[in-house]
Design an enzyme around this catalytic site. Sequence first.
Site, PDB file in Angstrom:
ATOM      1  N   ASP A   1     -28.672 -53.466  38.191  1.00 33.96           N
ATOM      2  CA  ASP A   1     -28.100 -53.372  36.842  1.00 33.96           C
ATOM      3  C   ASP A   1     -27.044 -54.464  36.686  1.00 33.96           C
ATOM      4  O   ASP A   1     -26.056 -54.486  37.432  1.00 33.96           O
ATOM      5  CB  ASP A   1     -27.464 -51.987  36.651  1.00 33.96           C
ATOM      6  CG  ASP A   1     -26.940 -51.756  35.236  1.00 33.96           C
ATOM      7  OD1 ASP A   1     -27.052 -52.669  34.390  1.00 33.96           O
ATOM      8  OD2 ASP A   1     -26.415 -50.655  34.970  1.00 33.96           O
TER       9      ASP A   1
ATOM     10  N   GLY B   1     -26.122 -42.587  33.393  1.00 31.00           N
ATOM     11  CA  GLY B   1     -24.916 -41.778  33.531  1.00 31.00           C
ATOM     12  C   GLY B   1     -23.681 -42.564  33.127  1.00 31.00           C
ATOM     13  O   GLY B   1     -23.698 -43.793  33.063  1.00 31.00           O
TER      14      GLY B   1
ATOM     15  N   LYS C   1     -29.490 -47.821  42.993  1.00 34.74           N
ATOM     16  CA  LYS C   1     -29.272 -48.850  41.968  1.00 34.74           C
ATOM     17  C   LYS C   1     -28.056 -49.671  42.371  1.00 34.74           C
ATOM     18  O   LYS C   1     -26.993 -49.109  42.659  1.00 34.74           O
ATOM     19  CB  LYS C   1     -29.076 -48.177  40.611  1.00 34.74           C
ATOM     20  CG  LYS C   1     -28.363 -48.983  39.533  1.00 34.74           C
ATOM     21  CD  LYS C   1     -28.497 -48.303  38.175  1.00 34.74           C
ATOM     22  CE  LYS C   1     -27.268 -48.505  37.302  1.00 34.74           C
ATOM     23  NZ  LYS C   1     -27.363 -47.804  36.002  1.00 34.74           N
TER      24      LYS C   1
ATOM     25  N   SER D   1     -25.981 -44.784  41.738  1.00 35.14           N
ATOM     26  CA  SER D   1     -25.625 -46.099  41.201  1.00 35.14           C
ATOM     27  C   SER D   1     -24.425 -46.614  42.000  1.00 35.14           C
ATOM     28  O   SER D   1     -23.394 -45.960  42.059  1.00 35.14           O
ATOM     29  CB  SER D   1     -25.265 -45.951  39.716  1.00 35.14           C
ATOM     30  OG  SER D   1     -24.714 -47.134  39.204  1.00 35.14           O
TER      31      SER D   1
ATOM     32  N   ASP E   1     -30.367 -50.974  28.553  1.00 36.08           N
ATOM     33  CA  ASP E   1     -29.333 -49.933  28.486  1.00 36.08           C
ATOM     34  C   ASP E   1     -28.480 -50.243  27.249  1.00 36.08           C
ATOM     35  O   ASP E   1     -28.778 -49.770  26.140  1.00 36.08           O
ATOM     36  CB  ASP E   1     -28.528 -49.956  29.808  1.00 36.08           C
ATOM     37  CG  ASP E   1     -27.329 -49.009  29.837  1.00 36.08           C
ATOM     38  OD1 ASP E   1     -27.004 -48.403  28.806  1.00 36.08           O
ATOM     39  OD2 ASP E   1     -26.670 -48.882  30.897  1.00 36.08           O
TER      40      ASP E   1
ATOM     41  N   LYS F   1     -29.153 -42.938  27.422  1.00 43.03           N
ATOM     42  CA  LYS F   1     -27.903 -42.181  27.569  1.00 43.03           C
ATOM     43  C   LYS F   1     -27.654 -41.544  26.213  1.00 43.03           C
ATOM     44  O   LYS F   1     -27.514 -42.260  25.217  1.00 43.03           O
ATOM     45  CB  LYS F   1     -26.736 -43.120  27.909  1.00 43.03           C
ATOM     46  CG  LYS F   1     -26.821 -43.768  29.284  1.00 43.03           C
ATOM     47  CD  LYS F   1     -25.623 -44.658  29.544  1.00 43.03           C
ATOM     48  CE  LYS F   1     -25.769 -45.376  30.876  1.00 43.03           C
ATOM     49  NZ  LYS F   1     -24.705 -46.375  31.103  1.00 43.03           N
TER      50      LYS F   1
ATOM     51  N   LYS G   1     -25.302 -52.625  41.378  1.00 42.27           N
ATOM     52  CA  LYS G   1     -24.719 -53.426  40.309  1.00 42.27           C
ATOM     53  C   LYS G   1     -24.731 -54.886  40.764  1.00 42.27           C
ATOM     54  O   LYS G   1     -24.384 -55.182  41.923  1.00 42.27           O
ATOM     55  CB  LYS G   1     -23.278 -52.977  40.049  1.00 42.27           C
ATOM     56  CG  LYS G   1     -23.189 -51.580  39.456  1.00 42.27           C
ATOM     57  CD  LYS G   1     -23.691 -51.571  38.014  1.00 42.27           C
ATOM     58  CE  LYS G   1     -23.516 -50.200  37.389  1.00 42.27           C
ATOM     59  NZ  LYS G   1     -23.957 -50.159  35.984  1.00 42.27           N
TER      60      LYS G   1
ATOM     61  N   GLU H   1     -32.029 -53.858  35.105  1.00 46.80           N
ATOM     62  CA  GLU H   1     -31.395 -53.230  33.934  1.00 46.80           C
ATOM     63  C   GLU H   1     -30.433 -54.201  33.252  1.00 46.80           C
ATOM     64  O   GLU H   1     -29.584 -54.816  33.909  1.00 46.80           O
ATOM     65  CB  GLU H   1     -30.662 -51.972  34.420  1.00 46.80           C
ATOM     66  CG  GLU H   1     -30.036 -51.130  33.330  1.00 46.80           C
ATOM     67  CD  GLU H   1     -29.395 -49.851  33.897  1.00 46.80           C
ATOM     68  OE1 GLU H   1     -29.691 -49.474  35.048  1.00 46.80           O
ATOM     69  OE2 GLU H   1     -28.581 -49.241  33.178  1.00 46.80           O
TER      70      GLU H   1
END
Length: 369
Positions: free
Chosen positions: A188, A290, A161, A135, A238, A262, A163, A213
């Site tokens: 995400d 995570g 991934k 990520s 999420d 998670k 952001k 996400e």
Amino acid sequence: MKIEQIELHQVELPLLHPFELSSEIIFNKVCIIISVHSGGISGYSECTAEAGPWYSSETSGTAWHILQEFLIPRIIGKDINSIDEVVQKFSGIRGNQMAKAGLEDAFWDLIAKANSISLSKMMGGVCDKIPVGVSIGIESSINKLLDVIEKHLSEGYKRVKLKIKPGWDIDIVKAVRERWPNILLQVDANSAYTLEQIQIFKELDQFNLLLIEQPLHYEDIVDHSKLQAEIKTPICLDESIHSFEHAKWALEINACKVINIKPGRVGGFTAAIKIHDLCEKKGIPVWCGGMFETNIGRAGNAALASLPNFTLPGDDSASARYFKEDIAEPNFVLNNDSTITVPSKPGIGVEIIPDRLAHYRIKYQSFPE
Ligand code: OSB
Ligand code: MG
């Protein structure tokens, strides 16, 4: 098993690289390590609540308060022989999922160790290696981002991934796709958008992303279901899924096609497994997210991700990505097929290094004192 002692250790570890997401910049990892002791056996877990209420409304401080005042008093000195008994004792206490997860998950380790089986086996895990990706935070420029991705791909990570946030979305995804047309890529947003910005997601639809996400509000499922109806890329929730019930409701209204589980966010391993089972029944793939866990939390996540419906790569990268040294060993290393190995020793399968725990500890309490 009579629960003789419970300890809370709040720790703070500097991250090797600061990490920016749309909602916060993280320099140091803060969490509470919880240990539960009975008959010479100790169970460990990591309460993932962060320093401040940016990703979740819970913080390390609120989790400490809930643990001290409400959760630990229901457990300490009691005879506990199953996870169900722990879950039962917490019923009637609303919310505070990360605090509850912290204490419940220490019992998974304790009971697995008492039975000499691995946590993965106790949960019903079916594989000894799990696929993982990396990520990547918001960077200061596209070139910098491309360099960071290059480095992780050369380390062997096969899923990336990114952001995103308004102004750091279409251009960066386009640049990454032009350079690497075929890598497994997902984004995400950590709730940085509203439905009014739907055009951005329609444009992101052309880049063959594995998933998008949490694009919208951190509690929403209604607008997500409207957005999902308009785009082909799967939406993955999420933040919005903080219990089994939320997962059920989200799937009922097609708010997503994938769920990031998670264990801390949903209230513990019991709820995480229930969500996994529900998704499996409905044909919804899941993966394990995570929170920059230490090896204590990472080991629990790895065990969870060994369940059969964790079919997408998770965010639990190798330990070396996070800290100069961890508070528990052994470290998780990246295998050459972009996986990490699920611990097979009894319990979580990693051990606290007492000197390091003491070194990074910023607050401590024992129950009873
Ligand atoms: O949204 O998945 C997230 C870290 C802190 C808060 C929220 C998130 C994250 C990550 C970290 O993406 C992933 C990792 O542990 O490597
Ligand atoms: Mg996320």
